[in-house]
Design an enzyme around this catalytic site. Structure first.
Site, short mmCIF file in Angstrom:
data_model
loop_
_atom_site.label_atom_id
_atom_site.label_comp_id
_atom_site.label_asym_id
_atom_site.label_seq_id
_atom_site.Cartn_x
_atom_site.Cartn_y
_atom_site.Cartn_z
N SER A 145 0.84 -1.19 0.00
CA SER A 145 0.00 0.00 0.00
C SER A 145 0.88 1.24 0.00
O SER A 145 2.01 1.19 0.49
CB SER A 145 -0.87 0.00 1.26
OG SER A 145 -1.53 1.24 1.43
N TYR A 181 -1.59 -0.70 10.43
CA TYR A 181 -1.70 -0.87 8.98
C TYR A 181 -0.44 -0.34 8.28
O TYR A 181 0.18 -1.06 7.47
CB TYR A 181 -2.95 -0.16 8.45
CG TYR A 181 -3.18 -0.41 6.98
CD1 TYR A 181 -3.70 -1.61 6.54
CD2 TYR A 181 -2.86 0.56 6.03
CE1 TYR A 181 -3.91 -1.86 5.18
CE2 TYR A 181 -3.06 0.33 4.68
CZ TYR A 181 -3.59 -0.87 4.26
OH TYR A 181 -3.78 -1.11 2.92
#
Length: 141
Positions: free
Chosen positions: A33, A46
């Site tokens: 990501s 995350y």
């Protein structure tokens, strides 16, 4: 950490063992990501897990390269999956994130799939250890 880092590392190791045994080389593409490179409020686990995924990709590329196995990652911005649409359809919520993407839109599933297919193909035969942003220019900020 279990879903975003440990699971793909264990899966890659399992797949890599078979690839090494067959001796044919090949390619592995991890999904990371842009959050691996950009700190996001309320996303400590995350962002950290995706940064770990990027480093795992680089280490695997180094270790598996002698076996002719390329390892890369795609690093998308928000992707308009069903979950992405639920989370980001509200214009009030999405407007700030959208202004940080020079192309002015979130990624579609096909954008990510096309990048993965490219990294798996022979057209990227000299790419290994790459973390490819699929972010509409988000990381240029």
């Amino acid at each position: 950490m279990s879903v975003n880092l440990k699971a793909p590392v264990f899966l890659s190791q399992y797949v890599a063992r078979g690839m090494v045994e067959r001796g044919d080389g090949g390619a592995i593409v991890n999904v990371s990501s842009v959050a691996s490179s950009v700190a996001l409020t309320d996303h400590l686990a995350y962002c950290t897990s995706k940064a770990g995924m990027d480093m795992a990709t680089k280490v695997m590329a180094l270790e598996l390269g002698p076996h002719k196995i390329r390892v890369n990652a795609v690093n998308p911005t928000v992707v308009m999956t069903d979950m992405g649409k639920m989370a980001w359809s509200d214009p009030v919520k999405s407007s700030n994130a959208m202004t940080q993407i020079p192309l002015g839109r979130f990624a579609e599933e096909a954008d990510v799939v096309n990048a993965i297919v490219f990294l798996l193909s022979d057209q990227s035969s000299m790419l290994s250890g790459v973390t490819l942003p699929v972010d509409g220019g988000r990381l240029v900020h």
